[in-house]
Design a protein around this motif. Sequence first.
Motif, PDB file in Angstrom:
ATOM      1  N   LEU A 205      -6.331  17.289   0.191  1.00 22.31           N
ATOM      2  CA  LEU A 205      -5.735  17.649   1.477  1.00 22.31           C
ATOM      3  C   LEU A 205      -4.369  18.309   1.323  1.00 22.31           C
ATOM      4  CD1 LEU A 205      -6.628  14.475   3.566  1.00 22.31           C
ATOM      5  CD2 LEU A 205      -7.484  16.787   3.944  1.00 22.31           C
ATOM      6  N   SER A 206      -3.639  17.957   0.270  1.00 15.95           N
ATOM      7  CA  SER A 206      -2.272  18.469   0.121  1.00 15.95           C
ATOM      8  C   SER A 206      -2.221  19.987   0.010  1.00 15.95           C
ATOM      9  CB  SER A 206      -1.611  17.832  -1.111  1.00 15.95           C
ATOM     10  OG  SER A 206      -2.329  18.153  -2.285  1.00 15.95           O
ATOM     11  N   ALA A 207      -3.331  20.612  -0.383  1.00 12.85           N
ATOM     12  CA  ALA A 207      -3.365  22.071  -0.475  1.00 12.85           C
ATOM     13  C   ALA A 207      -3.638  22.730   0.875  1.00 12.85           C
ATOM     14  CB  ALA A 207      -4.435  22.504  -1.487  1.00 12.85           C
ATOM     15  N   ARG A 208      -4.039  21.943   1.879  1.00 11.83           N
ATOM     16  CA  ARG A 208      -4.439  22.522   3.161  1.00 11.83           C
ATOM     17  C   ARG A 208      -3.463  22.211   4.282  1.00 11.83           C
ATOM     18  NH1 ARG A 208     -10.752  22.040   4.341  1.00 11.83           N
ATOM     19  NH2 ARG A 208     -10.144  23.878   5.547  1.00 11.83           N
ATOM     20  N   ILE A 209      -2.630  21.181   4.109  1.00  9.35           N
ATOM     21  CA  ILE A 209      -1.707  20.778   5.168  1.00  9.35           C
ATOM     22  C   ILE A 209      -0.296  20.724   4.611  1.00  9.35           C
ATOM     23  CG2 ILE A 209      -3.486  19.512   6.438  1.00  9.35           C
ATOM     24  CD1 ILE A 209      -2.484  16.964   5.236  1.00  9.35           C
ATOM     25  N   ALA A 210       0.663  20.429   5.485  1.00  7.43           N
ATOM     26  CA  ALA A 210       2.066  20.476   5.068  1.00  7.43           C
ATOM     27  C   ALA A 210       2.413  19.386   4.069  1.00  7.43           C
ATOM     28  CB  ALA A 210       2.965  20.357   6.299  1.00  7.43           C
ATOM     29  N   ALA A 211       1.893  18.164   4.270  1.00 10.90           N
ATOM     30  CA  ALA A 211       2.244  17.055   3.384  1.00 10.90           C
ATOM     31  C   ALA A 211       1.291  15.897   3.615  1.00 10.90           C
ATOM     32  CB  ALA A 211       3.682  16.597   3.631  1.00 10.90           C
ATOM     33  N   VAL A 212       1.180  15.043   2.594  1.00  6.89           N
ATOM     34  CA  VAL A 212       0.448  13.781   2.695  1.00  6.89           C
ATOM     35  C   VAL A 212       1.416  12.669   2.304  1.00  6.89           C
ATOM     36  CG1 VAL A 212      -1.508  12.408   1.912  1.00  6.89           C
ATOM     37  CG2 VAL A 212      -1.729  14.896   2.113  1.00  6.89           C
ATOM     38  N   VAL A 213       1.580  11.685   3.187  1.00  6.13           N
ATOM     39  CA  VAL A 213       2.530  10.589   2.972  1.00  6.13           C
ATOM     40  C   VAL A 213       1.760   9.282   2.870  1.00  6.13           C
ATOM     41  CG1 VAL A 213       4.530   9.354   3.905  1.00  6.13           C
ATOM     42  CG2 VAL A 213       4.335  11.831   4.217  1.00  6.13           C
ATOM     43  N   HIS A 214       2.175   8.422   1.967  1.00 10.21           N
ATOM     44  CA  HIS A 214       1.546   7.116   1.765  1.00 10.21           C
ATOM     45  C   HIS A 214       2.437   6.039   2.379  1.00 10.21           C
ATOM     46  CE1 HIS A 214       0.989   3.567  -1.206  1.00 10.21           C
ATOM     47  NE2 HIS A 214       0.171   3.430  -0.188  1.00 10.21           N
ATOM     48  N   ILE A 215       1.879   5.258   3.302  1.00  8.66           N
ATOM     49  CA  ILE A 215       2.585   4.096   3.843  1.00  8.66           C
ATOM     50  C   ILE A 215       2.058   2.860   3.112  1.00  8.66           C
ATOM     51  CG2 ILE A 215       3.047   2.678   5.878  1.00  8.66           C
ATOM     52  CD1 ILE A 215       4.348   5.397   6.051  1.00  8.66           C
ATOM     53  N   PRO A 216       2.895   2.168   2.344  1.00  5.88           N
ATOM     54  CA  PRO A 216       2.398   1.050   1.540  1.00  5.88           C
ATOM     55  C   PRO A 216       2.032  -0.160   2.400  1.00  5.88           C
ATOM     56  CG  PRO A 216       4.781   1.184   1.390  1.00  5.88           C
ATOM     57  CD  PRO A 216       4.338   2.399   2.163  1.00  5.88           C
ATOM     58  N   HIS A 217       1.242  -1.037   1.815  1.00  6.11           N
ATOM     59  CA  HIS A 217       0.887  -2.295   2.481  1.00  6.11           C
ATOM     60  C   HIS A 217       2.133  -3.150   2.641  1.00  6.11           C
ATOM     61  CE1 HIS A 217      -1.328  -5.918   3.506  1.00  6.11           C
ATOM     62  NE2 HIS A 217      -0.698  -6.550   2.530  1.00  6.11           N
ATOM     63  N   ASP A 218       2.311  -3.716   3.837  1.00  9.13           N
ATOM     64  CA  ASP A 218       3.442  -4.597   4.099  1.00  9.13           C
ATOM     65  C   ASP A 218       2.897  -5.896   4.694  1.00  9.13           C
ATOM     66  OD1 ASP A 218       5.779  -5.885   5.279  1.00  9.13           O
ATOM     67  OD2 ASP A 218       6.806  -3.972   4.978  1.00  9.13           O
ATOM     68  N   PRO A 219       3.013  -7.028   3.983  1.00  9.94           N
ATOM     69  CA  PRO A 219       2.448  -8.283   4.480  1.00  9.94           C
ATOM     70  C   PRO A 219       2.989  -8.698   5.842  1.00  9.94           C
ATOM     71  CG  PRO A 219       3.084  -8.484   2.162  1.00  9.94           C
ATOM     72  CD  PRO A 219       3.629  -7.177   2.649  1.00  9.94           C
ATOM     73  N   HIS A 220       4.245  -8.357   6.133  1.00 12.31           N
ATOM     74  CA  HIS A 220       4.809  -8.743   7.424  1.00 12.31           C
ATOM     75  C   HIS A 220       4.102  -8.017   8.568  1.00 12.31           C
ATOM     76  CE1 HIS A 220       7.777 -10.094  10.338  1.00 12.31           C
ATOM     77  NE2 HIS A 220       7.884  -8.844  10.750  1.00 12.31           N
ATOM     78  N   ILE A 221       3.825  -6.745   8.385  1.00  8.96           N
ATOM     79  CA  ILE A 221       3.103  -5.993   9.417  1.00  8.96           C
ATOM     80  C   ILE A 221       1.685  -6.536   9.564  1.00  8.96           C
ATOM     81  CG2 ILE A 221       2.219  -3.725  10.078  1.00  8.96           C
ATOM     82  CD1 ILE A 221       4.578  -2.473   8.658  1.00  8.96           C
ATOM     83  N   ARG A 222       1.044  -6.833   8.447  1.00  5.72           N
ATOM     84  CA  ARG A 222      -0.320  -7.339   8.483  1.00  5.72           C
ATOM     85  C   ARG A 222      -0.387  -8.674   9.214  1.00  5.72           C
ATOM     86  NH1 ARG A 222      -5.024  -5.176   8.306  1.00  5.72           N
ATOM     87  NH2 ARG A 222      -4.383  -3.913   6.548  1.00  5.72           N
ATOM     88  N   ALA A 223       0.616  -9.533   9.011  1.00  9.12           N
ATOM     89  CA  ALA A 223       0.585 -10.875   9.601  1.00  9.12           C
ATOM     90  C   ALA A 223       1.119 -10.922  11.024  1.00  9.12           C
ATOM     91  CB  ALA A 223       1.377 -11.842   8.721  1.00  9.12           C
ATOM     92  N   HIS A 224       2.157 -10.137  11.316  1.00 11.33           N
ATOM     93  CA  HIS A 224       2.860 -10.271  12.587  1.00 11.33           C
ATOM     94  C   HIS A 224       2.914  -8.992  13.415  1.00 11.33           C
ATOM     95  CE1 HIS A 224       4.224 -14.158  11.082  1.00 11.33           C
ATOM     96  NE2 HIS A 224       4.642 -13.547   9.984  1.00 11.33           N
ATOM     97  N   GLY A 225       2.319  -7.907  12.940  1.00 12.63           N
ATOM     98  CA  GLY A 225       2.478  -6.655  13.656  1.00 12.63           C
ATOM     99  C   GLY A 225       3.910  -6.166  13.526  1.00 12.63           C
ATOM    100  N   LEU A 226       4.384  -5.465  14.522  1.00  5.87           N
ATOM    101  CA  LEU A 226       5.757  -4.945  14.475  1.00  5.87           C
ATOM    102  C   LEU A 226       6.597  -5.526  15.610  1.00  5.87           C
ATOM    103  CD1 LEU A 226       5.152  -1.280  13.335  1.00  5.87           C
ATOM    104  CD2 LEU A 226       6.678  -2.907  12.242  1.00  5.87           C
ATOM    105  N   ARG A 227       6.423  -6.823  15.859  1.00  3.13           N
ATOM    106  CA  ARG A 227       7.270  -7.461  16.871  1.00  3.13           C
ATOM    107  C   ARG A 227       8.734  -7.454  16.423  1.00  3.13           C
ATOM    108  NH1 ARG A 227       2.590 -10.561  16.888  1.00  3.13           N
ATOM    109  NH2 ARG A 227       1.498 -10.638  18.885  1.00  3.13           N
ATOM    110  N   THR A 228       8.960  -7.602  15.133  1.00  2.17           N
ATOM    111  CA  THR A 228      10.307  -7.507  14.574  1.00  2.17           C
ATOM    112  C   THR A 228      10.269  -6.543  13.395  1.00  2.17           C
ATOM    113  OG1 THR A 228       9.955  -9.349  13.047  1.00  2.17           O
ATOM    114  CG2 THR A 228      10.839  -9.883  15.226  1.00  2.17           C
ATOM    115  N   VAL A 229      11.396  -5.932  13.137  1.00  2.00           N
ATOM    116  CA  VAL A 229      11.460  -4.969  12.032  1.00  2.00           C
ATOM    117  C   VAL A 229      12.450  -5.417  10.966  1.00  2.00           C
ATOM    118  CG1 VAL A 229      10.782  -3.017  13.456  1.00  2.00           C
ATOM    119  CG2 VAL A 229      13.204  -3.608  13.278  1.00  2.00           C
ATOM    120  N   THR A 230      12.964  -6.636  11.080  1.00  2.00           N
ATOM    121  CA  THR A 230      14.014  -7.082  10.164  1.00  2.00           C
ATOM    122  C   THR A 230      13.470  -7.558   8.827  1.00  2.00           C
ATOM    123  OG1 THR A 230      13.923  -9.273  11.203  1.00  2.00           O
ATOM    124  CG2 THR A 230      15.573  -7.715  12.041  1.00  2.00           C
TER     125      THR A 230
END
Length: 274
Positions: A205-230
């Motif tokens: 895909l990187s040859a066809r679009i502007a960029a490809v970004v990887h968002i890593p796994h975050d256990p806090h997001i997996r467990a609690h969503g994004l109610r807090t960002v601290t």
Amino acid sequence: MAATGGSGRSTVADLLAAGMAADGASAVVLDTAPRLTSPWPSWTVGQEAEGLAALPPDRPLTRSHVRHAAALRPGADRPDWHVLTDGRDWHSPPLTLPQAPAAWLQLAAIGGWQCVVADTPHPVTHDLLQSRCAGHIGLTRSWCELPYAVPVLCASATAGGVQALQQAVMALHAEGMPLQRTVAVLVAQTDGRLPAVARAGATMLSARIAAVVHIPHDPHIRAHGLRTVTRLRSRTRHAAGLLFHEVLAAAGASWGTPLPDAPRPAPLAVVSHS
């Protein structure tokens, strides 16, 4: 945007707004999804913000009206950003939200934010095919044609997610959509390296679009969503900053640096009643 549900779209929208705020820009997320299908009301619960219900579409609005309706997303070590969502109780009558992207642009322009992230719930590939068969302009094209709009396509970093993303890119190409300023985001579902199929898909895909970004796994997001960002991992914050800079680079490559001022919708004339 995303081709399917469960692609991490709202998480990416939040992290992108966080990256914008960290770079010093005033940012807002527009939650265009119906309340009971959206995570934003639970992520902003407990605030005094009046929400979208306080912004009737048939009356003139001022900047203070729009700003007071927006909820705050507190940054851990960076400026806050705003969210316009329907934060009422779940049993409240559903709002009739506008579908036209131009209406949301006008709302954001009244609020005066420098950067706007629209969290759109419609499935991109289906919308492109449906609009082609019906012979009308679909939601995806309407969003992409807004001033200085950079499409961000989200997908889970799995075999199915990458396949849906590749199909969406093919549909965008077939419809002549602006792939040269489109950024793809692969959202990891587990810790560690991306699966081989996701790495291969990103390379293609990187040859066809502007960029490809990887968002890593975050256990806090997996467990609690994004109610807090601290409690987000530092690498999650780093990915948010990288995503913002890739979006900004795509915009700069299309329209120049610094970006020209975006056109503002004309205000309505004040009608006096005697």
